[in-house]
Design a protein around this motif. Sequence first.
Motif, PDB file in Angstrom:
ATOM      1  N   TYR A 269       6.126 -18.498  31.765  1.00  0.00           N
ATOM      2  CA  TYR A 269       5.261 -18.210  31.081  1.00  0.00           C
ATOM      3  C   TYR A 269       5.408 -16.798  30.387  1.00  0.00           C
ATOM      4  N   ASN A 270       6.044 -15.743  31.257  1.00  0.00           N
ATOM      5  CA  ASN A 270       6.496 -14.573  30.811  1.00  0.00           C
ATOM      6  C   ASN A 270       7.418 -14.991  29.641  1.00  0.00           C
ATOM      7  N   ASP A 271       8.354 -15.700  29.709  1.00  0.00           N
ATOM      8  CA  ASP A 271       9.364 -15.843  28.618  1.00  0.00           C
ATOM      9  C   ASP A 271       8.585 -16.501  27.252  1.00  0.00           C
ATOM     10  N   ILE A 272       7.621 -17.453  27.581  1.00  0.00           N
ATOM     11  CA  ILE A 272       6.936 -17.870  26.485  1.00  0.00           C
ATOM     12  C   ILE A 272       5.827 -16.892  25.871  1.00  0.00           C
ATOM     13  N   MET A 273       5.528 -16.016  26.487  1.00  0.00           N
ATOM     14  CA  MET A 273       4.692 -14.765  25.718  1.00  0.00           C
ATOM     15  C   MET A 273       5.574 -13.981  24.950  1.00  0.00           C
ATOM     16  N   LYS A 274       6.788 -13.765  25.515  1.00  0.00           N
ATOM     17  CA  LYS A 274       7.714 -13.074  24.542  1.00  0.00           C
ATOM     18  C   LYS A 274       8.232 -13.868  23.275  1.00  0.00           C
ATOM     19  N   LEU A 275       8.393 -15.188  23.435  1.00  0.00           N
ATOM     20  CA  LEU A 275       8.357 -16.026  22.346  1.00  0.00           C
ATOM     21  C   LEU A 275       7.287 -16.097  21.156  1.00  0.00           C
ATOM     22  N   VAL A 276       6.091 -16.173  21.642  1.00  0.00           N
ATOM     23  CA  VAL A 276       4.812 -16.248  20.916  1.00  0.00           C
ATOM     24  C   VAL A 276       4.707 -14.846  20.201  1.00  0.00           C
ATOM     25  N   GLU A 277       4.813 -13.886  20.587  1.00  0.00           N
ATOM     26  CA  GLU A 277       4.510 -12.205  19.962  1.00  0.00           C
ATOM     27  C   GLU A 277       5.884 -12.151  19.094  1.00  0.00           C
ATOM     28  N   GLU A 278       7.009 -12.805  19.445  1.00  0.00           N
ATOM     29  CA  GLU A 278       8.067 -12.380  18.307  1.00  0.00           C
ATOM     30  C   GLU A 278       7.861 -13.399  17.237  1.00  0.00           C
ATOM     31  N   MET A 279       7.720 -14.795  17.719  1.00  0.00           N
ATOM     32  CA  MET A 279       7.344 -15.696  16.450  1.00  0.00           C
ATOM     33  C   MET A 279       6.354 -15.357  15.548  1.00  0.00           C
ATOM     34  N   ILE A 280       5.219 -14.895  16.078  1.00  0.00           N
ATOM     35  CA  ILE A 280       4.154 -14.757  15.256  1.00  0.00           C
ATOM     36  C   ILE A 280       4.419 -13.375  14.422  1.00  0.00           C
ATOM     37  N   ALA A 281       4.917 -12.380  14.975  1.00  0.00           N
ATOM     38  CA  ALA A 281       5.531 -11.242  14.103  1.00  0.00           C
ATOM     39  C   ALA A 281       6.440 -11.659  13.156  1.00  0.00           C
TER      40      ALA A 281
END
Length: 491
Positions: A269-281
Amino acid sequence: MADEREIRLQRLHALREQGINPYPNDVERTHTIADVLEHFDELAGPEGSYTLTGRIRLLREMGKAAFAKIEDGTASIQVYFRINDVGEEAYRSIKLLDLGDFIQVTGFLFVTRTGERTLHVLRYRLLTKGIHPLPEKYHGLEDIELRQRKRFLDLIANGDEVRQVFVIRSRTITAMRHYLDEHGFIEVETPILQPLYGGATARPFITHHNTLDRDLYLRIAVELYLKRLIVGGFERVYEIGRSFRNEGIDRSHNPEFTMMECYQAYADYNDIMKLVEEMIAFIAQEVKGTTHITYQGTEIDLTPPWKRIPLLDAIAEHTGIDVSRYPDKESLATAMRAQGYEADPKLGRGRLIDDLKGAMLRKGIPALRQAFFLIDYPIDVSPLAKMHRSKPGLVERFQPFVGGLELGNAFTELNDPLDQRARFEDQLRQRAQGDDEAQVLDEDFLEAIETGMPPTGGLGIGIDRLAMLMANQESIRDVILFPTMRKTADE
């Protein structure tokens, strides 16, 4: 309204009596209106000839001349008719035109004495006769429910503003696909009609297949099918598509909605958190041109990294209830009622915690209107998430929030088949106790993960809510072209 419709029908019959087909098959267009306006100075002059098409939005006759304004999907322009140019018979037929009719006009471009860029019409054709009158142009269509129920009228009356919302929605999805594709994800499709629903806590819509003589369910999520693909060897998959939940309707819920779910092998889930914040930005930069946006009056910075807030800490701080002190639903329900919160006796401890989270978010706390993650949820509310590696009783789950909107849900996915079976069985016990949204046991899915699923991080993002954020819209119904509506008295 009925009288005006009757007048339009009479004009329709008059056109046909004159041998004019009010709905011809063929149409010509050399330019869009936006094209000629963009290059107007170089195209203007009596030697030019341009054919435009569009809907009549204004029409006025002045003896032997008439002016109209037409618009296509790109822009609007004034057109000028003169009896000497189009001929007496054709000019008389202008009296049979109405606002809302579509016409084809051919002529040259010029600028009037008042500075209006105009097409001087040499010939014209009726393309479509409108029977139903348009909404009042200048006052627009103001009834919000009517706008959502009759989207075609909303688009006509409030065209540019409404179209822009759905252009933003489309660009949001395109940007999301671009991000995922560039990061090695493969887009797939999974069944909408499922023999067994799962992957979320929700009531399904049920239908029946006559030939197979069996009930099927409209999917409430795509999770369990995408995980089967991870088992089968795909390492990064995603799907953008419709899901259906037989639940209430409010500003952030519609029974039919669009989700993006993605799963990444060898991630947590740490990897996916990074994906989410980068993707939405990334999406905000692509759609809005900046990672600093405004949603419903709040300035929000989407630049990574976002704040991580443990769920139970947030609930304790903002509701006064330390959930960890109440190990069963009865004690938690008592504590909630003591603090003035409702506690449905049919719900399990997990659903009560979820209700507390919702009550906390509805308080409008400024810090909870920024971009952040709520992380580390109790196992009671997360039957598909993996146990936390260092915090007993919790799982590795997070939810992203922006502007007070819950945008999604994500886990370090549970890949222990024995643990998964035990949690499904616990969900069945909750169903037996009256929680009709508890998950069902899916033997086929259990067989899949018994075959072996690698460590995986998974994510679901609500496209409609993300579109609300990007288009700065308060209601989910304003970003869905045809939302589900309550019945009217006439239905």
